[in-house]
Design a protein around this motif. Structure first.
Motif, PDB file in Angstrom:
ATOM      1  N   UNK A 253     -51.876   7.395 -53.298  1.00 49.88           N
ATOM      2  CA  UNK A 253     -51.442   8.329 -54.344  1.00 49.88           C
ATOM      3  C   UNK A 253     -50.872   7.578 -55.538  1.00 49.88           C
ATOM      4  N   UNK A 254     -49.971   6.636 -55.253  1.00 47.87           N
ATOM      5  CA  UNK A 254     -49.291   5.907 -56.330  1.00 47.87           C
ATOM      6  C   UNK A 254     -50.251   5.059 -57.147  1.00 47.87           C
ATOM      7  N   UNK A 255     -51.162   4.378 -56.459  1.00 49.39           N
ATOM      8  CA  UNK A 255     -52.071   3.467 -57.162  1.00 49.39           C
ATOM      9  C   UNK A 255     -53.358   4.155 -57.602  1.00 49.39           C
ATOM     10  N   UNK A 256     -53.486   5.443 -57.245  1.00 49.12           N
ATOM     11  CA  UNK A 256     -54.713   6.156 -57.619  1.00 49.12           C
ATOM     12  C   UNK A 256     -55.967   5.505 -57.057  1.00 49.12           C
ATOM     13  N   UNK A 257     -55.852   4.971 -55.835  1.00 47.48           N
ATOM     14  CA  UNK A 257     -56.969   4.206 -55.257  1.00 47.48           C
ATOM     15  C   UNK A 257     -58.211   5.056 -55.009  1.00 47.48           C
ATOM     16  N   UNK A 258     -57.985   6.351 -54.796  1.00 49.46           N
ATOM     17  CA  UNK A 258     -59.139   7.198 -54.494  1.00 49.46           C
ATOM     18  C   UNK A 258     -60.070   7.328 -55.691  1.00 49.46           C
ATOM     19  N   UNK A 259     -59.529   7.395 -56.893  1.00 46.07           N
ATOM     20  CA  UNK A 259     -60.382   7.496 -58.081  1.00 46.07           C
ATOM     21  C   UNK A 259     -60.858   6.135 -58.561  1.00 46.07           C
ATOM     22  N   UNK A 260     -59.907   5.225 -58.765  1.00 43.79           N
ATOM     23  CA  UNK A 260     -60.258   3.953 -59.396  1.00 43.79           C
ATOM     24  C   UNK A 260     -60.995   3.006 -58.466  1.00 43.79           C
ATOM     25  N   UNK A 261     -60.715   3.104 -57.148  1.00 39.80           N
ATOM     26  CA  UNK A 261     -61.363   2.160 -56.220  1.00 39.80           C
ATOM     27  C   UNK A 261     -62.155   2.881 -55.133  1.00 39.80           C
ATOM     28  N   UNK A 262     -62.483   4.113 -55.415  1.00 43.10           N
ATOM     29  CA  UNK A 262     -63.239   4.961 -54.471  1.00 43.10           C
ATOM     30  C   UNK A 262     -62.865   4.754 -52.998  1.00 43.10           C
ATOM     31  N   UNK A 263     -61.566   4.822 -52.706  1.00 41.18           N
ATOM     32  CA  UNK A 263     -61.123   4.838 -51.317  1.00 41.18           C
ATOM     33  C   UNK A 263     -61.318   6.257 -50.779  1.00 41.18           C
ATOM     34  N   UNK A 264     -61.991   6.356 -49.621  1.00 40.58           N
ATOM     35  CA  UNK A 264     -62.232   7.684 -49.034  1.00 40.58           C
ATOM     36  C   UNK A 264     -60.927   8.302 -48.561  1.00 40.58           C
ATOM     37  N   UNK A 265     -60.691   9.550 -48.958  1.00 44.10           N
ATOM     38  CA  UNK A 265     -59.469  10.234 -48.501  1.00 44.10           C
ATOM     39  C   UNK A 265     -59.826  11.532 -47.799  1.00 44.10           C
ATOM     40  N   UNK A 266     -58.853  12.066 -47.092  1.00 45.56           N
ATOM     41  CA  UNK A 266     -59.047  13.288 -46.313  1.00 45.56           C
ATOM     42  C   UNK A 266     -59.314  14.494 -47.202  1.00 45.56           C
ATOM     43  N   UNK A 267     -58.579  14.626 -48.291  1.00 43.32           N
ATOM     44  CA  UNK A 267     -58.769  15.750 -49.206  1.00 43.32           C
ATOM     45  C   UNK A 267     -58.088  17.014 -48.723  1.00 43.32           C
ATOM     46  N   UNK A 268     -58.634  18.126 -49.182  1.00 44.53           N
ATOM     47  CA  UNK A 268     -58.013  19.431 -48.896  1.00 44.53           C
ATOM     48  C   UNK A 268     -58.030  19.801 -47.429  1.00 44.53           C
ATOM     49  N   UNK A 269     -56.881  20.204 -46.906  1.00 43.09           N
ATOM     50  CA  UNK A 269     -56.830  20.841 -45.595  1.00 43.09           C
ATOM     51  C   UNK A 269     -56.240  22.217 -45.840  1.00 43.09           C
TER      52      UNK A 269
END
Lengths: 567, 567
Positions: free
Chosen positions: B229-245
Motif C-alpha cells: 500500500x505504502x509503496x504502491x507496488x501493485x500499480x508501479x511494479x505490478x505486484x499481484x494483490x488480493x483485491x476486493x473481498x
C-alpha cells in the motif's frame, strides 16, 4: 543332434501306445481344428496349419509327455474377439493378424520365463478359474447356436445378447441346416453316452472301443458331408458349407511385423499368452500327477512359446494345450510326445490329400462338434463344493462366470481376480483374535470360548491368528483397547504371536501406539512365541527396546508363570 | 433443545483455554483460509465463508474435541485440480462448481457411515500415507513458487513440469514480488524457529508466547499489505494483490444441483471425501490418544459430512480437519469444540468489518504462508524407519511419493494402494515353511535350523507360517513334494497348522491333491494344531473324512508320540 530327453530314453514297448493314441487324436483333431477355425472366424486351413508344426515343436521343447497342443476353444474365441475388437474384418487382414497374434503370443511366452511372470497365475484362485472356464464354455457353446440353426447373427456381441438374438430368430431358422445341426448333436451325444456301453457288450477289444467312441466328430463330419453332397443341400437349401480348402502343406513365411498392427494386438496377445499358458500347465500338471511325472513350468513356457511361433510362421493362429484332446491322448495310452508327432503327420497327410473331401462339410456339423467339445468344461462341482465350504469363494466363482457372460472373457477374469483379492484382504483385515487360558496341568493354552481353561484376571492373553499388516492393524489396536476398557482388573497384556509370520511397518507403528496407550493406563505389554524370522526383524527396532527383551517370552507358559509372580 | 454431549457437561474452568485457543486459531485461520482459496484458484471470500458455518456444524456433530475444521491444503489442491480437469475455468462457474463439490463431498460422507465405506482406509498402509502426504506437501509447496517469484505459470501441469517451468523462468521474476515473497518466507521462518527462544528469555507468560509465535501468518499479512500500500507496488511494479473481498456474512443458498455438473464432479468428490475423512480422523485420533479421549469414526463421518454441506450452502468449498491448525488449537489449550465456535465468530467478525483491509494483500505473502504451512507435513522419519525395518514398505512409500509428484495425487494414492497390496500378496504367496523337531525333554517343537531339536527320519513335520489360500497353495504343494522327493525315508508328513487361520477352497483342493500324491508314494498325511474355526469348516468336508479324524492331532507332541509308535 541334441535329442529331447524323452527320445533319448525311448523304449520300444512305448511305441504301440504312442501310435494308437496319435491316430485317435488325429481323428479328433482334424474336425475339431476346422471347427475352432470357424469359431475364430478364420478359414479352416489356418486351423489345420496350426495342427502340424506346433505339435512337433512342443514335442521337442515341452515338458509334458501327453499334452495335446493345437487349436483350442478358448484361444480361438479370444483370437476372434481380438480381431473384432480391433475392427479387422477383411478376411485376408484377419488371417494376417491371426499369424501376427500367434507370433506375439509366442514371443510373450519366452521372456516370461525370465521375468518369472508365470507366477501371476498364482493369483487366480481355483473358484475364479472354474467360473472363468465354465463361463467361457457357455459363451463358446452359445456362439455356435446360430450355425446350428443357420441364422445370421452379428459377431462381437456379449454372449447374452447374441443368445437372445438367436433365440428370437429361431422361427426364421434354415430347416435343412437345423436338421443337420441337431442331427450332428444327437449323433455326437450318442457316441459319447451310449456307444461305449453297446460296444462293451460285444466281444471287441478295449483299444477298438476307444477308437470307435472317439471318432464321433469324424463320423459327424463324414455323414453330414455325404448328406449335403447327395441332397445338394448347399445349393437348394442354402446350407452353409466349408468350401475350398487349399491342398498342400503350409508355406513357411515370416508373418507381418507391422508395428502399428503389433501395437494394436499386443495387450490382447499378452492376455492370450497368459491364459494359454495357464490352461496348458493346469492340464499337463493334472495328467502328470496321475503318472507321478513332473511338469517343469519353465520348459512349458518354452514349449508353448516355440509352438506358437511355429504356428505363426506356418500360417496358423494361437495354440495351446487342449483339455479334451489331451484327455483322449492320455486315456488312449500315449507314453511320450511321439504320439503328437504321429498326430502331426496324419494332419499333414490330410492337408496333402484329403482336403477336397471337406468341400461339402456343413458348418452346422462343426458347430455341433464345438458344442460337444466344450460342454464337459462346464464345472458345477467346484461351485457346489465352494458353496458348501466357503461362500465367499462361491461368490467369486459366480461373479467371474456372469461377468464372462455379460461382458467378455478378459473382463471376467479381471473381475474374478479383483474380487478374490478383495475378499481375501477383507477377511484378513478382521482377524480372528482369541483370548486364551491354560489347560489344567499342561503347558497348553487355548481359546477360552472353546476349551475349559484357567485364566488370571490380571492377565489378558490374546492370540492373533493373522499376520499383522496395514489392513488389520487398526482392528487389533481397537480390539485390545476395548478389551482393556471392559476389564479394569487387567495389569498385563500378553500378545501371543504363534500365528504371526510378519509384522509390517504400519503394524509396528500401531503396536508402538498400543504400547503407549497401555503404559498411560498402567498396563504392561508382553509378547510370547514370536517366530524366529519376525524376531530377527524386530530385534533392532526402537520398539522392542522400549518393550524390553525381558518382556518377550519364548513360550506362553513361561510368560504366564513369570507374570503371575509379579505384583 | 438437544445439546451436544460436550456442552451438556461443560465445566467453567474449560472456558479460559477455549477462548485463548479460539483466538489464536482465528489469527492463523484468516490468512491461511485466503491462502488455501488461492491454492484452489478460488476467490478468498469462498475460503473465508468455509471458515464460519462448517466450524459450528462440526462442533455440534463431530466427535473430536480439538479438531480444527476448515479449508486445508490437500482438499484445496484437489478441488483446484478437479476444476481444471473438468475444464471449468470461468471464475463464476468455478465458484459454483466448488459449492457443488462441497455438497457432494458432504453427501458422500453421510451414507459412508451406513455402507461402512470408512473401512476402505484400512487398505492404506502407513508408508503409503506418509508418501502420499509428503508428496502432496511438496506438490503444494512447489505450486506456490510461481507466486513467490511473480511468474505466470499455467495450472494443471504435473508438479515436476510446473517446477521446471518456474525454475527456468526465474530470470524473468518480478523483483518487487520476489522481495515480498522471500521476505514473507523469512519472516514466517523467524516466527517459527527463533522467536519462541527469544521470547522465553524475557519474562513473558507462556500464553502470550504461544499467541505471539503463532501470529506469524498474521504478521506477514499485515506487514506485506502495508508495504504494498505504502509503496504502491501493485500499480508501479505490478505486484499481484488480493483485491476486493465483499463485506458481510455469506448468504445461505442451495448450490447448483445441475445433474450434468454432478456427474462430472462425482468421482473426484468421492475421492476428496475419502481423503478428507481419512486426514481428519488421523489427526483427531492422534490428538485424542494423547488425552485418552475416544474418536467415534461414525460421528466423524457425520461431523465432517454436515460441515461440508454447511460449507456448500454458505458459499464455501470442501473442508476437513487441518493438521497444522488442529495442533495449534490443541497446544493452545482448547478443551472443547467451544474453541472452534469462538474461532468461527472471529472469522465472521472479520468478514463483517475487516475485509477491506486485505485489498492490498500481496499473493506472494499468501504463497509464503502456504509453503510454511505444508513443510512440516514432509515426513522423512517414516521413510527412514521403513527403510531400516522393511524395504518393501519403503519402496511403496517412495513409489507413492514420486507418483504424486510425476502424475497427480489421485494416481499417487492408487499406485500406493496397488503396490502395497501387490507386495503383501507376493509376500504371502511364498510363506515361511519351517521343518520342526522336538526340544529335548519338552513338549515344544521348533524350527530345525534355529534350535537344537530331536527329529525322526521317518517323520517330516512342517509348520506353514501363513494362511493357506489361492496365492500360496501351489507353493506349499511344490515344497512338500520336493521335500518328500529329497528324503526317501519319510513315511509320515505332519502339517502343523498353528499359524493357519483359514484354508480357502483352492487350498483345500490343493491339500487333497497333495494327499493323493503322498498316498501313491505310500506316505501318510497327518495334521496337528488345527485351530477351532478352521476345524469347524473342515469337519464336514470329504477331505477330512479321507484323512481320517484319527490323523488329526490336538498337539504336535501327541502327533509325534503316536507316529513314532507306528511302524
Amino acid at each position: 543332434m541334441l535329442l529331447p530327453h524323452w527320445l533319448q530314453h525311448y523304449k520300444k514297448d512305448q511305441l504301440n501306445g504312442d501310435i494308437i493314441a496319435g491316430i485317435i487324436v488325429a481323428v479328433v483333431l482334424v474336425p475339431q481344428s476346422m471347427a475352432y477355425g470357424m469359431l475364430a472366424g478364420l478359414p479352416p486351413e489356418v486351423a489345420l496349419y496350426s495342427s502340424v508344426l506346433p505339435l512337433l515343436l512342443y514335442a521337442a521343447f515341452g515338458s509334458s509327455r501327453t499334452l495335446a497342443v493345437g487349436p483350442v476353444g478358448l484361444m480361438s474365441l479370444m483370437t476372434g474377439a481380438t480381431l473384432i475388437d480391433q475392427g479387422i474384418t477383411d478376411i485376408n487382414e484377419m488371417v494376417t493378424a491371426a499369424h501376427t497374434l500367434a507370433l506375439l503370443v509366442g514371443a510373450a511366452l519366452l521372456p516370461m520365463r525370465i521375468a518369472r511372470l508365470g507366477a501371476v497365475i498364482n493369483f487366480l484362485s481355483h473358484p475364479v478359474i472354474s467360473g472363468f472356464v465354465s463361463g467361457s464354455a457357455v459363451v463358446i457353446a452359445l456362439s455356435q447356436l446360430k450355425h446350428i440353426f443357420g441364422l445370421d447373427i452379428p459377431t462381437g456381441l456379449p454372449a447374452y445378447e447374441s443368445f437372445y438374438l438367436t433365440i428370437s430368430q429361431i422361427p426364421q431358422s434354415n430347416i435343412a441346416t437345423t436338421g443337420i445341426g441337431l442331427g450332428s448333436l444327437a449323433l455326437l451325444w450318442w457316441f459319447k453316452s451310449s456307444l461305449a456301453k453297446i460296444l462293451s457288450r460285444q466281444s471287441i477289444s478295449e483299444g477298438a472301443i476307444q477308437f470307435i467312441t472317439k471318432s464321433g466328430p469324424f463320423a459327424a463330419v463324414a455323414i453330414s458331408t455325404v448328406v449335403v453332397y447327395q441332397l445338394g443341400l448347399n445349393n437348394q437349401h442354402s446350407v452353409s458349407i466349408i468350401g475350398d480348402i487349399p491342398v498342400g502343406l503350409p508355406e513357411i513365411l515370416i508373418p507381418s511385423v507391422d508395428p502399428v498392427l503389433i501395437q494394436r494386438l499386443l495387450p490382447n496377445a499378452l492376455f492370450i499368452a497368459l491364459i494359454g499358458y495357464f490352461e496348458s500347465v493346469s492340464i499337463a500338471k493334472s495328467m502328470a500327477s496321475q503318472k507321478r511325472q513332473k511338469i517343469d513350468s519353465n520348459k512349458e513356457l518354452i514349449g508353448l512359446g516355440t509352438a506358437n511361433i511355429a504356428s505363426a510362421i506356418s500360417g496358423g493362429f494361437p495354440v495351446a494345450g487342449g483339455f479334451g484332446r489331451s484327455m483322449v491322448n492320455f486315456s488312449a495310452g500315449a507314453n511320450s510326445p511321439l504320439a503328437s508327432v504321429f498326430t502331426a503327420c496324419l494332419v499333414a497327410l490330410t492337408l496333402l490329400f484329403f482336403t477336397p473331401l471337406f468341400f461339402f462339410l456343413p458348418k452346422a456339423a462343426l458347430a455341433a462338434i464345438i458344442i460337444l467339445a466344450v460342454l464337459p468344461l462346464i464345472d458345477t462341482h467346484t461351485l457346489k463344493q465352494a458353496w458348501e465350504y466357503d461362500r465367499t469363494d462361491a461368490l467369486s466363482l459366480l461373479i467371474t462366470f456372469f461377468t464372462v457372460l455379460a461382458v467378455d472373457v478378459e473382463t471376467g477374469i479381471i473381475a474374478g481376480v479383483v474380487i478374490s483379492i478383495g475378499l481375501y484382504l477383507n477377511r484378513s483385515s478382521q482377524p480372528h483374535i482369541a483370548i486364551v487360558g491354560q489347560i489344567e496341568n499342561t503347558e497348553h493354552y487355548r481359546n477360552v470360548t472353546r476349551h475349559e481353561v484357567i485364566t488370571d484376571d490380571r492377565i489378558l492373553a490374546i492370540r492373533v491368528d493373522e499376520n499383522l499388516y496395514f489392513a488389520n492393524t487398526n482392528y487389533l489396536e481397537d480390539t485390545i483397547m476395548r478389551l482393556v476398557a471392559e476389564n479394569k482388573a487387567i495389569d498385563h497384556v500378553l500378545l501371543i504371536c504363534s500365528s504371526i509370520s510378519f509384522i509390517d511397518t504400519s503394524a509396528l507403528e500401531s503396536l508402538d501406539n498400543t504400547f503407549y496407550h497401555l503404559e498411560k493406563a498402567d498396563i504392561k505389554m508382553h509378547f510370547a512365541e514370536i517366530k524366529g524370522p519376525v524376531m530377527d526383524k524386530l530385534r533392532n527396532t526402537a520398539f522392542i527396546k522400549k518393550i524390553g527383551e525381558e518382556n518377550v517370552f519364548l513360550s506362553t507358559h513361561k510368560a504366564f508363570q513369570t507374570l503371575k509372580e509379579q505384583q
